[in-house]
Write a protein that holds these residues in place. Structure first.
Motif, mmCIF file in Angstrom:
data_model
loop_
_atom_site.group_PDB
_atom_site.id
_atom_site.type_symbol
_atom_site.label_atom_id
_atom_site.label_comp_id
_atom_site.label_asym_id
_atom_site.label_seq_id
_atom_site.Cartn_x
_atom_site.Cartn_y
_atom_site.Cartn_z
ATOM 1 N N PRO A 239 111.569 -18.605 -8.395
ATOM 2 C CA PRO A 239 111.962 -18.749 -6.982
ATOM 3 C C PRO A 239 111.792 -17.477 -6.165
ATOM 4 O O PRO A 239 111.268 -17.516 -5.042
ATOM 5 C CB PRO A 239 113.433 -19.163 -7.074
ATOM 6 C CG PRO A 239 113.605 -19.737 -8.438
ATOM 7 C CD PRO A 239 112.657 -18.979 -9.317
ATOM 8 N N GLY A 240 112.227 -16.343 -6.699
ATOM 9 C CA GLY A 240 112.147 -15.090 -5.959
ATOM 10 C C GLY A 240 110.744 -14.534 -5.844
ATOM 11 O O GLY A 240 110.250 -14.269 -4.735
ATOM 12 N N PRO A 241 110.046 -14.340 -6.972
ATOM 13 C CA PRO A 241 108.709 -13.738 -6.915
ATOM 14 C C PRO A 241 107.684 -14.531 -6.108
ATOM 15 O O PRO A 241 106.678 -13.957 -5.664
ATOM 16 C CB PRO A 241 108.305 -13.674 -8.399
ATOM 17 C CG PRO A 241 109.595 -13.602 -9.134
ATOM 18 C CD PRO A 241 110.538 -14.458 -8.358
ATOM 19 N N THR A 242 107.896 -15.832 -5.916
ATOM 20 C CA THR A 242 106.910 -16.628 -5.178
ATOM 21 C C THR A 242 107.205 -16.693 -3.675
ATOM 22 O O THR A 242 106.467 -17.345 -2.940
ATOM 23 C CB THR A 242 106.850 -18.058 -5.734
ATOM 24 O OG1 THR A 242 108.161 -18.626 -5.742
ATOM 25 C CG2 THR A 242 106.273 -18.079 -7.130
ATOM 26 N N LYS A 243 108.246 -15.996 -3.207
ATOM 27 C CA LYS A 243 108.537 -15.972 -1.772
ATOM 28 C C LYS A 243 107.337 -15.469 -0.955
ATOM 29 O O LYS A 243 107.011 -16.039 0.095
ATOM 30 C CB LYS A 243 109.753 -15.088 -1.500
ATOM 31 C CG LYS A 243 111.087 -15.747 -1.785
ATOM 32 C CD LYS A 243 111.542 -16.544 -0.578
ATOM 33 C CE LYS A 243 112.989 -16.993 -0.728
ATOM 34 N NZ LYS A 243 113.452 -17.736 0.458
ATOM 35 N N PRO A 244 106.651 -14.396 -1.404
ATOM 36 C CA PRO A 244 105.482 -13.939 -0.642
ATOM 37 C C PRO A 244 104.384 -15.002 -0.538
ATOM 38 O O PRO A 244 103.627 -15.019 0.435
ATOM 39 C CB PRO A 244 104.998 -12.710 -1.433
ATOM 40 C CG PRO A 244 106.214 -12.227 -2.150
ATOM 41 C CD PRO A 244 106.982 -13.455 -2.505
ATOM 42 N N VAL A 245 104.296 -15.882 -1.546
ATOM 43 C CA VAL A 245 103.298 -16.956 -1.495
ATOM 44 C C VAL A 245 103.610 -17.901 -0.336
ATOM 45 O O VAL A 245 102.726 -18.326 0.399
ATOM 46 C CB VAL A 245 103.255 -17.719 -2.829
ATOM 47 C CG1 VAL A 245 102.256 -18.877 -2.746
ATOM 48 C CG2 VAL A 245 102.890 -16.785 -3.971
ATOM 49 N N THR A 246 104.894 -18.218 -0.172
ATOM 50 C CA THR A 246 105.304 -19.086 0.930
ATOM 51 C C THR A 246 104.967 -18.438 2.269
ATOM 52 O O THR A 246 104.437 -19.094 3.176
ATOM 53 C CB THR A 246 106.818 -19.373 0.855
ATOM 54 O OG1 THR A 246 107.099 -20.030 -0.379
ATOM 55 C CG2 THR A 246 107.273 -20.244 2.008
ATOM 56 N N ASN A 247 105.262 -17.154 2.400
ATOM 57 C CA ASN A 247 104.950 -16.451 3.643
ATOM 58 C C ASN A 247 103.447 -16.414 3.892
ATOM 59 O O ASN A 247 102.987 -16.572 5.032
ATOM 60 C CB ASN A 247 105.511 -15.033 3.599
ATOM 61 C CG ASN A 247 107.032 -15.019 3.588
ATOM 62 O OD1 ASN A 247 107.662 -15.934 4.119
ATOM 63 N ND2 ASN A 247 107.617 -13.988 3.002
ATOM 64 N N ALA A 248 102.662 -16.227 2.823
ATOM 65 C CA ALA A 248 101.207 -16.202 2.980
ATOM 66 C C ALA A 248 100.681 -17.568 3.408
ATOM 67 O O ALA A 248 99.753 -17.673 4.220
ATOM 68 C CB ALA A 248 100.547 -15.767 1.671
#
Length: 367
Positions: A285-294
């Motif tokens: 959940p945490g490490p993939t936050k930048p993927v959501t923003n991208a």
């Protein structure tokens, strides 16, 4: 867990003399500038003003609405009543408004909507004597939609897609949304009303209980509202997606026989190309936050280039990633995640009598 909400549904006594046929109920919070527009539109209805009333519940706005609205009421042809409460959320505010309503039929709409002159009459026509209907009306975008953020235009796109499907295939309780709905007050009171413990998806949960209690859910394409929005924060939009994941998880625990509201359905209903991203949002959940923003960055770029469908699909995946992070947070452990996914798979495979398996997409709380 009981299907009934914890809030008391004891209704106050009503004065039967000159009682209106319809009550229009809306909750408001910090939108005093928008309310007069809607209240003035309700003053131009095709029904006689004595046939309907409007109940506004101010949910603890920073600038209290009661004084200005009571002054405005002197200019309105119908009865306007204003209730106030400490901030307790939309579900609690709407519940208070319905209990205060004097009409046999209650219409709920939102304070940022616009309505046509036949709005109240169209809803009333859907409730002939002896019927137990729950009526969903259409939600169309405000003409100024092009000025709204991408995520709000995406919501409008989902509402349009949902309206087309409900018109063609019919509606169910899990489709209920509070922007444009009507029902008989006695049916609402009988099932206990909105559950204020649900800070999102309380509309869907109420719809499920009304349908289980024997009400017929219908869609009226001719009864429409125009929806604008003053939401501009991407961060708040993501936080709302996260809350929906949490609240839909609780809703699914309560109504495990209705797989259409289970948040884990998104792992199986979304496009196959999106599923690996959704799975990583659950696993990390945490490490993939930048993927959501991208993804949202790519969506905005596609939007600027005129690639509407690409922009909407990217927005949908970004929303669903955050939605499933909420479901993952609510589940807590991997063991519980596995149990809930297995339960959804079993319920979806078996189906539930009267609840078609493919009718739950595009509900108000789901991407």
């Amino acid at each position: 867990m009981s299907d009934s909400p914890s809030a008391s549904s004891d209704a106050p006594p009503r004065n039967e003399a000159q009682r209106p046929r319809v009550s229009v109920v809306m909750a408001t919070y910090n939108r005093l500038a928008l309310l007069p527009r809607l209240l003035q539109q309700l003053a131009r209805q095709t029904l006689p003003p004595s046939d309907y009333e409007v109940v506004v519940v101010d949910d603890g706005s920073k600038e209290p609405a009661q004084g200005p609205l009571e002054a405005l009421a002197q200019e309105l042809p119908y009865t306007l009543r204003v209730e106030t409460q400490k901030n307790a959320g939309a579900a609690a505010a709407r519940h208070r408004g319905v209990l205060a309503a004097r009409g046999d039929v209650v219409i709920i709409t939102d304070d940022d909507m616009q309505v046509p002159e036949d709005f109240v009459q169209r809803h009333l026509e859907q409730h002939p004597e002896g019927s137990r209907h729950v009526v969903l009306g259409r939600i169309d975008p405000d003409p100024a939609i092009s000025d709204m953020p991408l995520f709000e235009r995406w919501y409008a796109y989902l509402h349009d897609r949902l309206a087309r499907r409900l018109h063609e295939e019919g509606a169910h309780g899990w489709n209920l949304y509070t922007g444009n709905v009507s029902f008989r007050r006695e049916d609402y009171v009988a099932v206990g009303g909105f559950d204020p413990s649900l800070k999102q998806s309380e509309d869907i949960e109420l719809g499920i209980r009304l349908e289980k209690a024997g009400c017929q859910v219908r869609f009226c394409n001719d009864s429409y509202v125009l929806h604008g929005s003053d939401h501009t924060s991407f961060e708040k939009w993501l936080a709302r997606a996260h809350r929906y994941g949490i609240m839909d998880s609780r809703l699914s625990e309560r109504h495990s026989d209705v797989p259409q509201v289970d948040p884990w359905r998104m792992l199986f209903e979304m496009n196959a190309l999106a599923r690996p991203l959704l799975a990583t949002a659950v696993a990390l959940p945490g490490p993939t936050k930048p993927v959501t923003n991208a993804l949202m960055g790519a969506a905005k770029l596609a939007d600027r280039l005129g690639l509407k469908q690409v922009a909407f699909k990217s927005t949908s995946v970004a929303y669903t990633m955050e939605y499933l992070r909420g479901a993952r947070a609510e589940a807590g452990s991997w063991r519980e995640v596995a149990r809930r996914i297995a339960r959804y798979r079993q319920a979806s495979a078996q189906g539930a009598e009267g609840f078609p398996r493919d009718a739950g997409k595009d509900s108000s709380g789901a991407p």
